[in-house]
Design an enzyme around this catalytic site. Structure first.
Site, mmCIF file in Angstrom:
data_model
loop_
_atom_site.group_PDB
_atom_site.id
_atom_site.type_symbol
_atom_site.label_atom_id
_atom_site.label_comp_id
_atom_site.label_asym_id
_atom_site.label_seq_id
_atom_site.Cartn_x
_atom_site.Cartn_y
_atom_site.Cartn_z
ATOM 1 N N SER A 1 12.593 11.972 -4.398
ATOM 2 C CA SER A 1 11.322 11.449 -3.901
ATOM 3 C C SER A 1 10.483 12.600 -3.370
ATOM 4 O O SER A 1 10.859 13.262 -2.402
ATOM 5 C CB SER A 1 11.559 10.435 -2.779
ATOM 6 N N HIS B 1 10.262 10.666 -8.376
ATOM 7 C CA HIS B 1 9.918 9.426 -7.672
ATOM 8 C C HIS B 1 8.682 9.667 -6.817
ATOM 9 O O HIS B 1 8.623 10.605 -6.019
ATOM 10 C CB HIS B 1 11.083 8.958 -6.799
ATOM 11 N N ASP C 1 5.999 8.069 -4.214
ATOM 12 C CA ASP C 1 5.769 7.012 -3.219
ATOM 13 C C ASP C 1 4.294 6.912 -2.861
ATOM 14 O O ASP C 1 3.705 7.858 -2.324
ATOM 15 C CB ASP C 1 6.581 7.281 -1.953
ATOM 16 N N MET D 1 1.567 4.961 -0.622
ATOM 17 C CA MET D 1 1.417 4.106 0.565
ATOM 18 C C MET D 1 -0.049 4.050 0.968
ATOM 19 O O MET D 1 -0.761 5.054 0.898
ATOM 20 C CB MET D 1 2.252 4.657 1.721
ATOM 21 N N HIS E 1 6.176 4.153 -7.230
ATOM 22 C CA HIS E 1 6.505 3.028 -6.352
ATOM 23 C C HIS E 1 5.262 2.708 -5.528
ATOM 24 O O HIS E 1 4.892 3.457 -4.624
ATOM 25 C CB HIS E 1 7.695 3.412 -5.461
ATOM 26 N N MET F 1 3.398 0.952 -2.785
ATOM 27 C CA MET F 1 3.464 0.234 -1.502
ATOM 28 C C MET F 1 2.036 0.011 -1.050
ATOM 29 O O MET F 1 1.579 0.546 -0.034
ATOM 30 C CB MET F 1 4.277 1.048 -0.483
ATOM 31 N N MET G 1 15.084 -1.518 -1.698
ATOM 32 C CA MET G 1 14.868 -0.623 -0.561
ATOM 33 C C MET G 1 16.050 -0.751 0.400
ATOM 34 O O MET G 1 16.384 -1.852 0.833
ATOM 35 C CB MET G 1 13.568 -0.968 0.156
ATOM 36 N N ASP H 1 16.648 3.000 -2.982
ATOM 37 C CA ASP H 1 15.816 4.006 -2.313
ATOM 38 C C ASP H 1 15.927 3.857 -0.809
ATOM 39 O O ASP H 1 15.638 2.796 -0.257
ATOM 40 C CB ASP H 1 14.360 3.823 -2.762
ATOM 41 N N GLY I 1 17.792 6.581 2.424
ATOM 42 C CA GLY I 1 19.029 7.047 3.029
ATOM 43 C C GLY I 1 20.116 7.383 2.030
ATOM 44 O O GLY I 1 21.297 7.425 2.398
ATOM 45 N N SER J 1 14.808 13.194 1.552
ATOM 46 C CA SER J 1 15.328 14.210 2.475
ATOM 47 C C SER J 1 16.730 14.646 2.094
ATOM 48 O O SER J 1 17.147 15.770 2.388
ATOM 49 C CB SER J 1 15.304 13.684 3.917
#
Length: 236
Positions: free
Chosen positions: A18, A43, A45, A47, A77, A79, A148, A186, A188, A209
């Site tokens: 990501s 990936h 993201d 938002m 993705h 959001m 998620m 997706d 953790g 991360s």
């Protein structure tokens, strides 16, 4: 040429870094390095500070990565709410997959058809407390289900354990449907839990991360060992 993944059943487990956790001051280089290290999908993201409490990136960044020379699949993705207006823009910018949250669409079936009509693969995204029942009448229009394992909005969160049971339920639905659908997770996802997540049914693994947050200031090959360790854990 942009790489389009074909028959999902013929592709291996896929690692999707990501870029939310990448260094945006040198994003093209970061993406080049992580793909060279063995990642499969970028990936992306998106938002809107409305559907989720954060504001990130739009179609121009996706287009910039394509112009930079990225040919790997880009997994967008969304959001955002509403979603339909922005879908053609991301398709034109070079998205491969476009996934969205059912709560963000007034007409889920129509939004899925819109994505496919734009030439992209379509998917639904489920927050930790969102029921999989939204899938009941649209499995024939879906190429990816994204679960998620954190509440969306920010990177660096811890994996929510209840996602494991939800993954198993989603895997049963996919297998029973007979359709060729990827199951992505997706939030953790790291080397120390990716094996367990795979065992629960996932085949596509988003990690921000867990990949970009490791050794950013070391040599250009810093991602090799991280992705190799993930592959080794999945193979056990």
């Amino acid at each position: 040429m942009i790489e389009i993944l074909g028959d999902n059943s013929m592709t291996p487990d896929l690692i999707a870094p990501s870029i939310l956790s990448a260094d945006f001051a040198r994003l093209g280089e970061e993406v080049d390095n992580v793909l060279a290290a063995g990642a499969d999908i970028v990936h992306f993201d998106v938002m809107d500070n409305h559907y989720v409490p954060n504001l990130t990136i739009g179609p121009l960044v996706c287009e910039a990565l394509r112009k930079h020379g990225v040919t790997a699949p880009i997994d967008v993705h969304l959001m955002v709410k509403p979603v339909d207006r922005i879908i053609p823009d991301f398709a034109a910018a070079g998205a491969t997959y476009i996934t969205f949250h059912p709560e963000a669409s007034e007409h889920i079936d129509r939004t899925l058809q819109l994505i496919r009509n734009e030439g992209c693969k379509a998917g639904l995204v489920f927050n930790p407390a969102t029921s999989l029942s939204y899938l009941d009448y649209v499995m024939d229009k879906i190429d990816m289900i994204l679960l998620m394992s954190v509440n969306p909005g920010f990177g660096g969160q811890s994996f929510i354990p209840a996602t494991m049971e939800k993954l198993r339920a989603a895997r049963k639905m996919i297998d029973a449907s007979g359709f060729d659908i990827r199951l992505e997770v997706d939030g953790g996802v790291k080397a120390d839990n990716i094996g367990e997540i795979k065992a629960a049914g996932a085949d596509t693994f988003v990690s921000g991360s867990g990949i970009f947050g490791k050794g950013r200031d070391s040599d250009p090959h810093r991602y090799d060992s991280i992705i190799r360790e993930m592959r080794e854990q999945m193979a056990r």
